[in-house]
Design an enzyme around this catalytic site. Structure first.
Site, PDB file in Angstrom:
ATOM      1  N   LYS A 208      -6.317  -0.459  -5.722  1.00 32.75           N
ATOM      2  CA  LYS A 208      -6.676  -0.210  -7.112  1.00 32.75           C
ATOM      3  C   LYS A 208      -7.957  -0.925  -7.501  1.00 32.75           C
ATOM      4  CE  LYS A 208      -4.826  -0.715 -11.794  1.00 32.75           C
ATOM      5  NZ  LYS A 208      -3.655  -1.165 -12.596  1.00 32.75           N
TER       6      LYS A 208
ATOM      7  N   HIS B 130       7.274   1.276  -9.183  1.00 34.63           N
ATOM      8  CA  HIS B 130       6.484   0.068  -9.437  1.00 34.63           C
ATOM      9  C   HIS B 130       7.379  -1.129  -9.716  1.00 34.63           C
ATOM     10  CE1 HIS B 130       2.351  -1.234  -9.758  1.00 34.63           C
ATOM     11  NE2 HIS B 130       2.655  -1.972 -10.810  1.00 34.63           N
TER      12      HIS B 130
ATOM     13  N   ARG C 277       7.701  -3.319  -6.749  1.00 36.32           N
ATOM     14  CA  ARG C 277       6.571  -4.251  -6.569  1.00 36.32           C
ATOM     15  C   ARG C 277       6.751  -5.479  -7.468  1.00 36.32           C
ATOM     16  NH1 ARG C 277       0.850  -4.715  -5.558  1.00 36.32           N
ATOM     17  NH2 ARG C 277      -0.316  -5.471  -7.362  1.00 36.32           N
TER      18      ARG C 277
ATOM     19  N   TYR D 106       4.662 -12.866 -13.834  1.00 40.02           N
ATOM     20  CA  TYR D 106       5.960 -12.889 -13.158  1.00 40.02           C
ATOM     21  C   TYR D 106       6.678 -14.215 -13.333  1.00 40.02           C
ATOM     22  CZ  TYR D 106       4.134  -8.667 -11.048  1.00 40.02           C
ATOM     23  OH  TYR D 106       3.609  -7.418 -10.863  1.00 40.02           O
TER      24      TYR D 106
END
Length: 333
Positions: free
Chosen positions: A168, A271, A274, A306
């Site tokens: 990305k 996603h 991930r 996170y």
């Protein structure tokens, strides 16, 4: 952005997609996105031709997206890129200053993360290629398209590594291939290799190549090393007949159905695997810089999100109340 709400395209040029192998200015995905925004722009102004519209109409459309549609900053940026590309490269009339342009504000969002038990329940509902792809997403922290765009030469079974090249942010990286996947991966590649050899025997077996590889190495399109790890079943025709990688929607539908069957009660997607990869690594005590490199984040602040979803309470802090010897003694009185 210039002072007084004035935007100058000369000061903040958006980054367009890289040039494809056949010299097209944009990749197919970018082309479809740009065409969609140009259509919305034309419809917003009553089907007037863009040549009859100018900077004021562009600002009005972009402000409408922010005020009325409440789009995300990335969505507004994509629409702006599409219109700048239209006027500069198609109409050959670059836009001037965009006065009074209102920018969308980023909204902080905590990602959805699955527990290890929930990951097992979702993966238990998958089989075949969708299961293998989902395992790579969770085991290596890849984005879905990064996984589907893996080529045979990017997989190192002996070292347990995956080389992610088409990322990305445009920054190639190396991530982990789980040891539990080495044998299933080897069996999968053996099946893909047999299919490739059969296609070559029929005069087919070509794949799209990045950049100028096809010019530098004319025969590379049929070489085993350049083949997709997860090829599509059918070939497609894009000036040439060749095989594409598996479409994202195939895995997205399979994972969505698996989440529903698992009954976990979360809006999880590809996603989410991930996100779960990063969170579980941090829970195990791995350094955040290591997690940042595995995810391919440019800024560590992106990885810091996170830390807010760790399974340790607020901000991952152990409460001093949990260290008391008899914390529940008062409840017994």
């Amino acid at each position: 952005m210039a002072p007084d709400g004035v935007f100058s395209p000369l000061r903040r040029q958006p980054t367009h997609a890289t040039v494809a192998e056949d010299g097209a200015p944009c990749r197919r995905r970018t082309e479809r996105a740009y065409v969609g925004w140009i259509r919305r722009f034309i419809r917003f102004h009553g089907l007037q031709h863009p040549r009859e519209l100018g900077e004021a109409e562009v600002v009005a459309f972009l402000n409408h997206l922010v005020v009325e549609r409440r789009v995300a900053p990335s969505t507004q940026s994509q629409a702006l890129c599409a219109l700048l590309f239209l006027y500069q490269h198609v109409l050959e009339r670059p836009l001037g200053r965009l006065c009074d342009l209102r920018w969308a504000r980023a909204r902080a969002r905590v990602p959805v993360v699955l527990t290890r038990e929930e990951v097992e329940r979702v993966l238990g509902q998958l089989t075949g290629t969708p299961w293998l792809v989902a395992m790579v997403l969770y085991g290596g922290g890849l984005r879905l398209l990064e996984c589907l765009q893996l080529r045979v030469k990017d997989v190192d079974l002996a070292r347990g590594e995956l080389r992610v090249r088409d990322t990305k942010g445009g920054r190639p990286r190396v991530t982990v291939l789980p040891a539990v996947l080495r044998e299933p991966f080897a069996r999968h590649l053996a099946v893909v290799r047999r299919q490739h050899l059969q296609a070559v025997a029929r005069g087919a077996g070509s794949v799209a190549l990045p950049g100028a590889v096809a010019v530098k190495y004319p025969g590379a399109a049929r070489e085993w090393a350049w083949q997709w790890v997860f090829p599509a079943r059918r070939q497609h025709v894009d000036r040439k007949r060749r095989r594409h990688h598996l479409h994202e929607s195939v895995i997205q539908r399979a994972v969505k159905a698996a989440v529903q069957r698992s009954g976990i009660g979360k809006r999880a997607s590809c996603h989410t695997l991930r996100h779960s990869f990063a969170t579980h690594l941090l829970e195990e005590g791995y350094d955040i810089r290591t997690v940042q490199e595995l995810l391919g984040h440019t800024d560590v602040r992106t990885t810091m999100v996170y830390t807010h979803v760790l399974n340790r309470g607020g901000r991952g802090v152990l409460s001093p109340a949990d260290q008391l010897r008899r914390p529940a003694a008062g409840m017994q009185r």
